[in-house]
Design a protein around this motif. Sequence first.
Motif, PDB file in Angstrom:
ATOM      1  N   SER A   1     106.414   9.307 192.728  1.00 45.18           N
ATOM      2  CA  SER A   1     105.019  10.165 192.437  1.00 45.18           C
ATOM      3  C   SER A   1     104.361   9.643 191.461  1.00 45.18           C
TER       4      SER A   1
ATOM      5  N   LYS B   1     104.594  19.056 192.610  1.00 49.60           N
ATOM      6  CA  LYS B   1     103.737  17.942 192.332  1.00 49.60           C
ATOM      7  C   LYS B   1     102.634  18.332 191.621  1.00 49.60           C
TER       8      LYS B   1
ATOM      9  N   SER C   1     105.544  11.579 188.184  1.00 53.14           N
ATOM     10  CA  SER C   1     106.992  11.610 187.865  1.00 53.14           C
ATOM     11  C   SER C   1     107.470  11.808 186.520  1.00 53.14           C
TER      12      SER C   1
ATOM     13  N   ASP D   1     105.019  19.968 197.313  1.00 51.85           N
ATOM     14  CA  ASP D   1     103.532  19.989 196.834  1.00 51.85           C
ATOM     15  C   ASP D   1     103.155  20.673 195.634  1.00 51.85           C
TER      16      ASP D   1
ATOM     17  N   LEU E   1     110.033  12.394 194.688  1.00 55.56           N
ATOM     18  CA  LEU E   1     109.700  12.717 193.443  1.00 55.56           C
ATOM     19  C   LEU E   1     109.457  11.883 192.389  1.00 55.56           C
TER      20      LEU E   1
END
Length: 472
Positions: free
Chosen positions: A360, A321, A363, A318, A357
């Motif tokens: 996402s 990200k 990315s 997390d 990932l």
Amino acid sequence: MKRIVGILFLLFIIIYSSTIYYHVKKPLPIGMSVEGAIHQVEDIELLTDITYKNKQNKRVVQHEVFHTMLKDIQQAKKFIVVDMFLFNKDTNEDQVYPPLVEEFTKALIKKKTDNPSISIVLLTDKINTIYGSYPSEELNDLKQIGIKVIETNVKKLRDSNPLYSAFWRMFGQWGKTNGNGHLPNLLAKSEQKITVLSYLELLNVKANHRKLLITENAAIISSGNIHNASGYHSNIAFRVDGNIINDLLESEESAARLNEHLHLPRIPKQPETNTQIEIQLLTEGKIGKHVLEEISKTDSKDSIWIGILYLADRNVIDEIKAAAARRVHIYLLLDPNQNSFGNKKSGLPNIPVVAELRKSKVSKNIHIKWYNTGKEQYHPKIMLIERETADTIISGSANFTRRNLYDFNLETDIKIIAKKETKVAIETKSYFQRLWTNDGAEYTRDVDTQSKLPFFRYIVYRLQRVLWFTTY
């Protein structure tokens, strides 16, 4: 009768639930989860073990970490302290590996024979005798020459597999293993048989996972084991000196205290002046704390490089990200989790994490490569954060998993803050760039061919995350 059965069942649930709660939350033993003092040092040496495929398509193996450890053993005069998770030569009969354990054992025995007054202590994990199923020839040889060997008592640690460990603590931990096993050895098929009790203890999946060597001259904090079946793994280590040696010795004394009271020597305190490098000891949960804090402090001017065997912890994922959303460029160099000591693996956890990932929204700022492994693993555990004036490095034994980062295993890392012009900062960045750009060899490959995961394995991955029943 039904009422009695109901009462007994309710009583069992209460005891079982209480056992789970207590052994996940219980106080840590004294000296665990250390956030050491910050020390000033003149220099830190980066060491690497690398296995790669050269331009002629041949595998090349370099053992800088291992050979530096042997050299430090030879140069020690006062004491040697080794803490090593895997320390055995167990392999499948059809596999051939470098004799790391035999060489290391001979080096320690020679040092003790040549210098009987030197203090030598080896801490290790009970996995090397499969929890008492059979003796270790090397550990016995070390004991006979007068070297102190401690198989760490990890029962005192918190439970990382609580749904199972609660049953084990209630019903299984009282049994004693005295060898004479009858079950096949799933860890090394050609080795001796395993007892039922040993397998029951193994399923707790908890360990002294540290990997380091300390003498009066220097300490090596490594990601690699002294373990034949790990002999081709790529690893990384840092060789340090100065007052942090005493911090490491104090931490190892605490680990030894899980079995018995043991006093380890210390080196004289050395003066520290303001230099361009700061270093700090981190163990157990403090590793996770600093990893998360350092990632959370990044901004668009920074870059994050991670080279690791397992990337699985949700908090770290997390934060990666979130950093990518702040336009931080992140470079992940990962093991594809396809091989373990010559045996095939399912690709967990890295393949589903990579797939997540890449799907996402952020990315585009997360760049990922697999290490080009053969029958070995890409086994480092290192994070480099590049900032404008000084870089931060966290490295050692801890993978980015719940078990490694949150006070379950015993782990040892160091945190380095180094000005960009220092040798350690330059060499660490060069290490990543060399592998990422395939400078001189085929170190890494793109993720596209390995980022898909069969649906059943993905379900297994999700269940493992929920139930904690996993080795990562």
